[in-house]
Design a protein around this motif. Structure first.
Motif, short mmCIF file in Angstrom:
data_model
loop_
_atom_site.label_atom_id
_atom_site.label_comp_id
_atom_site.label_asym_id
_atom_site.label_seq_id
_atom_site.Cartn_x
_atom_site.Cartn_y
_atom_site.Cartn_z
N LYS A 48 11.87 -18.00 -0.95
CA LYS A 48 11.66 -17.46 -2.64
C LYS A 48 12.71 -17.17 -3.57
CE LYS A 48 7.21 -15.68 -1.80
NZ LYS A 48 5.96 -14.66 -2.07
N GLU A 49 14.36 -16.73 -3.16
CA GLU A 49 15.68 -16.81 -3.71
C GLU A 49 15.83 -17.89 -3.99
OE1 GLU A 49 18.02 -14.40 -1.01
OE2 GLU A 49 16.80 -12.39 -1.27
N LEU A 50 15.49 -18.46 -3.09
CA LEU A 50 15.92 -20.13 -3.70
C LEU A 50 14.85 -21.18 -4.23
CD1 LEU A 50 16.64 -21.08 0.51
CD2 LEU A 50 18.44 -20.92 -1.37
N THR A 51 13.81 -20.40 -5.10
CA THR A 51 13.04 -20.98 -5.91
C THR A 51 12.62 -20.74 -6.73
OG1 THR A 51 11.33 -20.68 -4.18
CG2 THR A 51 12.44 -22.47 -3.42
N ASN A 52 13.16 -20.05 -7.14
CA ASN A 52 13.29 -19.32 -8.92
C ASN A 52 11.73 -17.90 -8.39
OD1 ASN A 52 14.98 -19.56 -10.03
ND2 ASN A 52 14.03 -22.20 -10.54
N GLY A 53 11.75 -17.53 -7.29
CA GLY A 53 10.32 -16.92 -7.05
C GLY A 53 9.40 -17.04 -7.29
N TYR A 54 9.18 -18.46 -6.77
CA TYR A 54 7.68 -18.94 -6.64
C TYR A 54 7.52 -19.33 -5.57
CZ TYR A 54 7.94 -20.19 -11.74
OH TYR A 54 7.93 -19.76 -12.78
N GLY A 55 8.24 -19.68 -4.78
CA GLY A 55 8.34 -20.18 -2.96
C GLY A 55 7.93 -21.63 -3.15
N ALA A 56 8.42 -22.15 -1.54
CA ALA A 56 8.51 -23.88 -1.54
C ALA A 56 6.74 -24.32 -1.79
CB ALA A 56 8.49 -23.93 0.08
N HIS A 57 7.31 -26.06 -2.88
CA HIS A 57 6.43 -26.58 -2.93
C HIS A 57 5.45 -26.95 -1.58
CE1 HIS A 57 9.34 -27.31 -5.93
NE2 HIS A 57 8.01 -27.63 -6.86
N GLY A 58 6.12 -27.16 -0.45
CA GLY A 58 5.15 -27.54 0.65
C GLY A 58 6.15 -27.33 1.77
N VAL A 59 5.25 -26.40 3.31
CA VAL A 59 6.12 -26.27 4.83
C VAL A 59 5.68 -27.03 5.14
CG1 VAL A 59 5.79 -24.32 5.62
CG2 VAL A 59 5.84 -24.14 2.90
N CYS A 60 6.50 -27.19 6.17
CA CYS A 60 5.29 -28.01 7.50
C CYS A 60 5.39 -27.36 8.08
CB CYS A 60 6.39 -29.09 7.48
SG CYS A 60 7.17 -30.61 6.24
N GLU A 61 4.65 -26.96 9.39
CA GLU A 61 4.15 -25.56 10.89
C GLU A 61 4.59 -26.90 11.45
OE1 GLU A 61 3.83 -24.64 13.36
OE2 GLU A 61 1.37 -24.79 12.75
N ALA A 62 5.41 -26.60 12.46
CA ALA A 62 5.93 -27.64 13.38
C ALA A 62 5.88 -26.55 14.24
CB ALA A 62 6.58 -28.37 13.40
N VAL A 63 5.34 -25.26 14.93
CA VAL A 63 4.84 -24.80 16.13
C VAL A 63 3.56 -24.92 17.12
CG1 VAL A 63 6.16 -22.50 16.90
CG2 VAL A 63 7.28 -23.21 15.55
N GLY A 64 2.79 -23.70 15.77
CA GLY A 64 1.08 -23.92 16.50
C GLY A 64 1.12 -22.39 17.14
N THR A 65 2.00 -21.31 17.04
CA THR A 65 1.82 -19.77 17.22
C THR A 65 1.32 -19.28 16.04
OG1 THR A 65 3.64 -19.29 16.46
CG2 THR A 65 3.27 -20.00 18.62
N GLN A 66 0.57 -18.07 16.09
CA GLN A 66 0.04 -17.31 14.92
C GLN A 66 1.20 -16.99 13.95
OE1 GLN A 66 -2.98 -15.72 13.82
NE2 GLN A 66 -2.63 -15.69 12.50
N GLY A 67 2.52 -16.68 14.40
CA GLY A 67 3.31 -16.43 13.40
C GLY A 67 3.74 -16.99 12.43
N SER A 68 4.52 -18.31 13.55
CA SER A 68 4.95 -19.87 12.91
C SER A 68 3.19 -20.20 11.39
CB SER A 68 4.63 -20.80 13.63
OG SER A 68 3.09 -21.78 14.25
N MET A 69 2.38 -20.18 11.40
CA MET A 69 1.69 -19.86 10.35
C MET A 69 1.39 -19.44 9.61
SD MET A 69 -0.56 -22.28 8.54
CE MET A 69 -1.34 -23.28 10.04
N ASP A 70 1.69 -17.82 9.68
CA ASP A 70 1.87 -16.64 8.86
C ASP A 70 3.33 -17.20 7.91
OD1 ASP A 70 -0.05 -15.52 9.76
OD2 ASP A 70 0.67 -14.11 11.33
N GLN A 71 4.34 -17.70 8.84
CA GLN A 71 5.52 -18.10 7.78
C GLN A 71 5.19 -18.89 7.30
OE1 GLN A 71 9.17 -16.45 8.89
NE2 GLN A 71 9.22 -17.04 6.60
#
Length: 339
Positions: free
Chosen positions: A225-248
């Motif tokens: 969010k710091e890198l995106t003016n507080g908004y968050g990324a336009h898109g995220v690639c989730e490439a792990v498959g765990t609970q933590g990765s999806m939460d991230q």
């Protein structure tokens, strides 16, 4: 021929078995040029999936040495790449662009071997112009296209990567690194990779990551969010498959953003109310690699991308047990098996 077998978790051997032959008219038999170990192979290796004398491998490049009578678009001697999911190419699901969920999907024998049989050859395989390359680096690029590149590409497409977009990638394995490569190649303005491992972070940067974040969880999302003016990324690639990765992934994406999830899911749950208020697009699953293969082959032949760099070790097929161990212990990102 030689073939890799997982007898039980942590127990990998190489056996001598019969060479497969054409069984159905739509089949071909391929002489493998190279094989490899996938990160998803580590789930049964670590005991997270049941396994009992399973012939291993689902990534493949090789030359057709036998074909069935109904195979119309391929010839003996063709060097081909195929997806890890087979498809007829004609059902409504395939025509919609999702051949990995073909209504008439076929099967294949394990590709960590010297030969393999592939059903539905016309719909599943793509001929590589020029035949098998003499350059081992180019061969590695083509092998990567069979799974990790195609899967990372799907993650980036599902995350809506393109000009003006910031794309974050959760996961620094071969698929995540290929998602970095894909997002940058598709024109993303800023690519953010999450990694705590310097060798993987270095390859992420080589593949186009503009920023590498070591923090995870709320701290990692705050960095995005710091890198995106507080908004968050336009898109995220989730490439792990765990609970933590999806939460991230959910914590790092902005409202209205996109998540492309391609990590094989293990015990993931998504809270409905949490998802409701995130207001994001979700797309994922087994990557429709066959959809992307013609384009990926052209990009590899043009020298635009070099996904084979994810292979950080090469071992002979006889040393498959060491290949699994090296990846399990994270000593290597991905191991190519020389057939």
């Amino acid at each position: 021929m030689k073939a890799v077998v997982m007898n039980a978790p942590g127990d990998v051997t190489v056996e001598t078995i019969d060479v497969p032959r054409v069984v159905k008219p739509s089949d071909v038999v391929i002489k493998l040029a190279a094989a490899c170990v996938c990160g998803s192979d580590l789930w049964p290796y670590r005991g997270h999936e049941e396994v009992d004398h399973r012939f291993m491998g689902h990534e493949y490049v090789g030359t057709i040495v036998e074909k069935g009578d109904d195979v119309a678009t391929l010839e003996l001697g063709d060097f081909v790449i195929g997806s890890f999911m087979l498809s007829d190419g004609t059902c409504e699901i395939c025509e919609a662009g999702y051949p990995s969920r073909c209504a008439n999907a076929g099967s294949y024998t394990g590709s960590q071997a010297q030969y393999m049989r592939v059903e539905l050859a016309d719909g599943s395989l793509v001929k590589v112009p020029g035949g098998e390359p003499e350059d081992p680096e180019k061969l590695a690029d083509y092998l990567a296209a069979s799974d990790v590149l195609g899967t990372g590409w799907y993650a980036a497409v599902a995350a809506n990567a393109g000009p003006g977009k910031t794309i974050a990638v959760v996961g620094d394995g071969a698929v995540g690194l290929c998602a970095v490569l894909a997002a940058k190649t598709l024109g993303a303005e800023q690519v953010i990779a999450f990694s705590r491992h310097e060798d993987r972070a270095a390859l992420a940067r080589e593949f186009g990551a503009d920023v590498v974040i070591a923090e995870r969880g709320d701290e990692g999302a705050a960095k995005v969010k710091e890198l995106t003016n507080g908004y968050g990324a336009h898109g995220v690639c989730e490439a792990v498959g765990t609970q933590g990765s999806m939460d991230q992934a959910l914590a790092s994406v902005r409202p209205g953003g996109y998540i492309g999830f391609v990590g094989v899911s293990h015990d993931q749950t998504i809270d409905g109310l949490n998802l409701f208020f995130h207001e994001v697009h979700l797309e994922g699953g087994p990557a429709p690699v066959r959809r992307f293969l013609p384009d990926l082959i052209k990009r590899i032949q043009a020298g635009e991308i070099h996904p084979g760099k994810v292979f950080t070790k090469r071992l002979p097929l006889d040393e498959a047990a060491e290949a699994y161990k090296a990846m399990d212990e994270r000593r290597e990102i991905k191991v190519l098996l020389e057939v």
